[in-house]
Write a protein that holds these residues in place. Structure first.
Motif, mmCIF file in Angstrom:
data_model
loop_
_atom_site.group_PDB
_atom_site.id
_atom_site.type_symbol
_atom_site.label_atom_id
_atom_site.label_comp_id
_atom_site.label_asym_id
_atom_site.label_seq_id
_atom_site.Cartn_x
_atom_site.Cartn_y
_atom_site.Cartn_z
ATOM 1 N N ASP A 29 -14.311 -9.046 -0.086
ATOM 2 C CA ASP A 29 -13.382 -8.398 -1.008
ATOM 3 C C ASP A 29 -12.798 -9.471 -1.916
ATOM 4 O OD1 ASP A 29 -11.831 -6.024 -1.742
ATOM 5 O OD2 ASP A 29 -10.131 -7.187 -1.004
ATOM 6 N N ARG B 227 -13.947 -2.156 -6.702
ATOM 7 C CA ARG B 227 -13.297 -1.944 -5.406
ATOM 8 C C ARG B 227 -11.845 -1.499 -5.574
ATOM 9 N NH1 ARG B 227 -16.124 -4.034 -1.456
ATOM 10 N NH2 ARG B 227 -14.395 -4.573 -0.071
ATOM 11 N N LYS C 65 -12.012 0.467 4.406
ATOM 12 C CA LYS C 65 -12.429 0.682 5.801
ATOM 13 C C LYS C 65 -11.751 -0.307 6.752
ATOM 14 C CE LYS C 65 -16.909 0.639 4.708
ATOM 15 N NZ LYS C 65 -16.849 0.746 3.238
ATOM 16 N N THR C 66 -11.441 -1.508 6.252
ATOM 17 C CA THR C 66 -10.791 -2.495 7.137
ATOM 18 C C THR C 66 -9.463 -1.941 7.652
ATOM 19 O OG1 THR C 66 -11.750 -4.149 5.672
ATOM 20 C CG2 THR C 66 -10.212 -4.943 7.324
ATOM 21 N N TYR D 248 0.866 -1.168 0.000
ATOM 22 C CA TYR D 248 0.000 0.000 0.000
ATOM 23 C C TYR D 248 0.907 1.223 0.000
ATOM 24 C CZ TYR D 248 -3.947 -2.852 1.799
ATOM 25 O OH TYR D 248 -4.932 -3.779 1.983
ATOM 26 N N THR E 135 -0.403 4.669 -0.567
ATOM 27 C CA THR E 135 -1.100 5.869 -0.094
ATOM 28 C C THR E 135 -2.316 5.459 0.727
ATOM 29 O OG1 THR E 135 -0.734 6.582 -2.369
ATOM 30 C CG2 THR E 135 -1.972 8.092 -0.960
ATOM 31 N N ARG F 128 -19.617 -5.175 -4.377
ATOM 32 C CA ARG F 128 -18.656 -6.288 -4.506
ATOM 33 C C ARG F 128 -17.824 -6.116 -5.763
ATOM 34 N NH1 ARG F 128 -17.976 -6.070 -0.411
ATOM 35 N NH2 ARG F 128 -19.723 -4.684 -0.178
ATOM 36 N N GLY G 5 -15.553 -0.813 -0.695
ATOM 37 C CA GLY G 5 -14.260 -1.056 -1.338
ATOM 38 C C GLY G 5 -13.253 0.056 -1.178
HETATM 39 N N1 LIG Z 1 -4.242 2.159 1.285
HETATM 40 C C1 LIG Z 1 -4.519 1.200 0.421
HETATM 41 N N2 LIG Z 1 -3.802 1.063 -0.721
HETATM 42 C C2 LIG Z 1 -4.084 0.079 -1.616
HETATM 43 N N3 LIG Z 1 -5.086 -0.818 -1.480
HETATM 44 C C3 LIG Z 1 -5.827 -0.723 -0.363
HETATM 45 C C4 LIG Z 1 -5.596 0.273 0.646
HETATM 46 N N4 LIG Z 1 -6.485 0.090 1.635
HETATM 47 C C5 LIG Z 1 -7.240 -0.967 1.280
HETATM 48 N N5 LIG Z 1 -6.853 -1.462 0.089
HETATM 49 C C6 LIG Z 1 -7.469 -2.593 -0.647
HETATM 50 O O1 LIG Z 1 -8.770 -2.175 -1.023
HETATM 51 C C7 LIG Z 1 -9.655 -3.286 -1.036
HETATM 52 C C8 LIG Z 1 -10.950 -2.933 -0.310
HETATM 53 O O2 LIG Z 1 -10.677 -2.710 1.052
HETATM 54 P P1 LIG Z 1 -11.742 -3.067 2.173
HETATM 55 O O3 LIG Z 1 -12.205 -4.475 2.014
HETATM 56 O O4 LIG Z 1 -11.166 -2.663 3.468
HETATM 57 O O5 LIG Z 1 -12.950 -2.098 1.753
HETATM 58 P P2 LIG Z 1 -14.217 -1.670 2.581
HETATM 59 O O6 LIG Z 1 -14.310 -0.207 2.515
HETATM 60 O O7 LIG Z 1 -14.189 -2.297 3.934
HETATM 61 O O8 LIG Z 1 -15.381 -2.327 1.694
HETATM 62 P P3 LIG Z 1 -16.862 -2.799 2.121
HETATM 63 O O9 LIG Z 1 -17.672 -1.574 2.321
HETATM 64 O O10 LIG Z 1 -17.321 -3.604 0.962
HETATM 65 O O11 LIG Z 1 -16.716 -3.598 3.380
HETATM 66 C C9 LIG Z 1 -8.896 -4.434 -0.421
HETATM 67 O O12 LIG Z 1 -8.497 -5.304 -1.455
HETATM 68 C C10 LIG Z 1 -7.690 -3.813 0.222
HETATM 69 O O13 LIG Z 1 -6.570 -4.660 0.182
#
Ligand SMILES: Nc1ncnc2c1ncn2[C@@H]1O[C@H](COP(=O)(O)OP(=O)(O)OP(=O)(O)O)[C@@H](O)[C@H]1O
Length: 591
Positions: free
Chosen positions: A460, A488, A184-185, A154, A156, A485, A181
């Protein structure tokens, strides 16, 4: 062992045979076979499905026999000693498992539109909102976490991460709403882990020596609504906790509890859990929540709606978890209906509200199309769509949502009968079948997956380029999560929804979403909207499936909501928020 094998030639006296456990027998027979590297080795037999055996045929009956025994593998965790964080040495094999090779699409899925996230307007409301971070840097992020973020490639932070890191780092509660996507995790894992790496563990009570099994005292508890999502969060936690003193663990129903118990015995500092199994382990005295400093509700609106709310209240208010004043509570979702925002106040103190884009909006990376399809013609329309979409050599996956478990099986069998590689996931399948279905879909053995709501939130999955709403949901927020889904992490995606007379309950919400996302609105939808208005259409389409009554975005259905709060219900100690809960502007953007 080898010498015994060489003695075993014709005519030689047979030595007494030593018992060899089944998982080592193949190694004895062919000692030259190198051990398989990585957990993602292909599953044998995934193509040997027959239509009659539906999507679960070809399941491997046992793990590949060339894997080395599990015990040989170091767990890769460090320790906290005398106030100092001592990371474990690097472990190349584990790194490959967790982070993959450079360019591995299953480990990094960032797309071409990733930088566009920076243009989404962000609103942060509350007392003393700190400045967002711009990059992954120390300070404020702990250097060990920075290293793991680098391993994950990652570069940024996403907008939600830019804000959540300093907000959570300064000790505030947070309600964060950001599009599907958009990371948030990481938005909750990064600040929690960073603080844990800086501050070390909380002192746990001495173990009772008379007890064989120890009780665990996690520092962070993350609750999520489905087993698959809980597992996914745990996998992410393992990445970012790599080599640190923080041991992630996971508990969810449907899987053998003995195995999860043993995993807990090996250590549990950050627990990802589904509420049902967590309650079970609390009742059995295996888990104490007395040390929880961070409580996260992922998909918080779902966790606080009618299905889960009693369990969440029991976990948060009816066990030994520290009070709202003594813990940090963090709620994350892409949608937050108004009544759930109000209800959430019971679990928060002086929270900061963060919204990336409008609450409940869809990602601009998703092209949304609505097609008129009568129920009887949906199957043939679906085949036409799939034919146009599934290019022979492409990596594309298509996720097809239906409303009932029965329909999921029927449609999956129909696709199989048409020689399409499909699987199905729904709540009537046992956990092994669910996990197998998801894995074969992820790996591309079955590029089509028919799903009910169990796969609508949080999952994801790389390469999902198309989502089909074969049956539209009755709740517009469910629509937002389902189509989320695809498209993302900066990738583009397409969502196609079948609409007919039976979907009038969602038409208003759907039109608003499409309009806001600058998508084409077909004439039949405009006409249906008028029709729904004449016959008293339900605002933004809320209140169908789970008895949630009020519109989240001011559509004002007037249908009775089980969550509608009266003024007196805000007399709890946790009601000291910095916002006026009576105000319609309380972190709901005007639509
Ligand atoms: N800073 C970052 N740089 C690059 N990729 C990222 C970064 N943060 C998260 N990701 C990637 O983005 C994708 C989506 O992240 P995540 O599952 O956390 O989304 P989310 O907002 O929780 O989605 P949802 O609302 O569906 O739960 C994942 O594949 C993750 O690896």
């Amino acid at each position: 062992m080898e010498s015994k094998m060489s003695n075993n030639s014709a005519g030689a006296t047979q030595p007494a045979r030593k018992y060899v456990p089944p998982h080592l027998r193949a190694q004895e027979r062919s000692p030259s076979v190198p051990p398989a590297v990585g957990a993602s080795s292909p599953m044998p037999g995934a193509f040997t499905r027959t239509p009659s055996n539906s999507s679960f045929a070809g399941r491997p009956s046992k793990p590949p026999s060339s894997l080395p025994p599990r015990t040989r593998r170091p767990d890769g965790y460090g320790k906290w000693l005398d106030g100092i964080h001592i990371p474990a040495p690097r472990n190349e094999r584990l790194e490959l498992d967790l982070f993959g090779e450079p360019g591995d699409p299953f480990k990094q899925s960032t797309g071409i539109n990733f930088d566009k996230y920076a243009d989404i307007p962000v609103e942060a409301k509350g007392h003393n909102v700190p400045e967002p971070i711009i990059e992954f840097t120390n300070p404020p992020i702990d250097p060990h976490l920075l290293e793991n973020i680098k391993f994950a490639r990652y570069t940024t932070p996403t907008p939600v991460q830019k804000y959540s890191v300093p907000i959570i780092g300064q000790g505030c509660d947070l309600m964060a709403c950001a599009q599907t996507g958009s990371g948030k995790t990481g938005g909750f894992l990064f600040p929690i882990l960073s603080e844990c790496f800086k501050n070390g563990p909380v002192q746990t009570p001495p173990a009772n020596p008379s007890k064989y099994s120890t009780k665990v005292y996690p520092t962070a508890l993350i609750l999520a609504p489905t087993r698959e999502l809980v597992n996914q969060i745990h996998e992410e936690a393992k990445k970012f906790a790599y080599r640190s003193w923080v041991k992630p663990a996971v508990v969810y129903g449907g899987a053998p509890s003995g195995e999860q118990m043993r995993q807990l015995d090996r250590g549990c500092d950050l627990l990802s859990a589904a509420p049902g199994r967590l309650c079970d382990f609390i009742d059995r005295g295996k888990i104490s929540l007395a040390n929880v400093k961070y409580l996260v509700l992922d998909e918080a609106d779902r966790m606080l709606d009618m299905g889960f709310e009693p369990q969440i209240r029991r976990i948060v208010q009816g066990c030994d978890m520290p009070s709202v004043e003594d813990r940090q509570t963090l709620l994350f979702s892409a949608t937050f209906p108004r009544e759930i925002q109000l209800l959430a106040g019971d679990f928060l103190k002086n929270e900061i509200f963060l919204s990336v884009g409008r609450v409940g909006s869809t990602s601009e990376n998703i092209t949304q199309t609505v097609e008129w399809a009568e129920d009887f013609e949906k199957k043939s329309v679906l085949l036409d769509i799939l034919e146009g979409h599934m290019e022979p050599e492409s990596n594309n996956r298509t996720l097809i949502f239906v409303e009932t478990k029965r329909m999921a099986d029927i449609l999956c069998d129909f696709l199989l009968q048409n020689n399409l590689r499909a699987t199905a996931i729904h709540g009537d399948r046992d956990q092994r079948e669910r996990e197998y279905a998801l894995n074969t879909f992820k790996m591309g053995y079955n590029p089509l997956m028919v799903a009910t709501a169990v796969a609508a939130r949080g999952l994801d999955i790389p390469h999902v380029s198309l989502v089909v709403n074969y049956d539209l949901p009755s709740d517009i927020d469910d629509y937002v999560h389902r189509i989320g889904r695809t498209g993302r992490a900066g990738n583009t995606g397409h969502a196609i929804s079948f609409f007919n007379q039976n979907n009038l309950n969602i038409v208003r919400g759907l039109v608003e979403i499409l309009r806001e996302a600058k998508q084409e609105i077909p004439i039949f939808l405009e006409q249906s909207l008028q029709q729904a208005s004449v016959f008293g259409g339900r605002g933004r389409g809320r209140g169908g499936s789970r008895g949630r009554g009020m519109s989240s975005r001011g559509g004002g259905s007037g249908f009775g909501s089980p969550f509608r709060r009266t003024a007196s219900s805000w007399d709890s100690p946790s009601n000291s928020t910095s916002f006026s809960h009576d105000s319609p502007a309380y972190w709901i953007q005007k639509s």
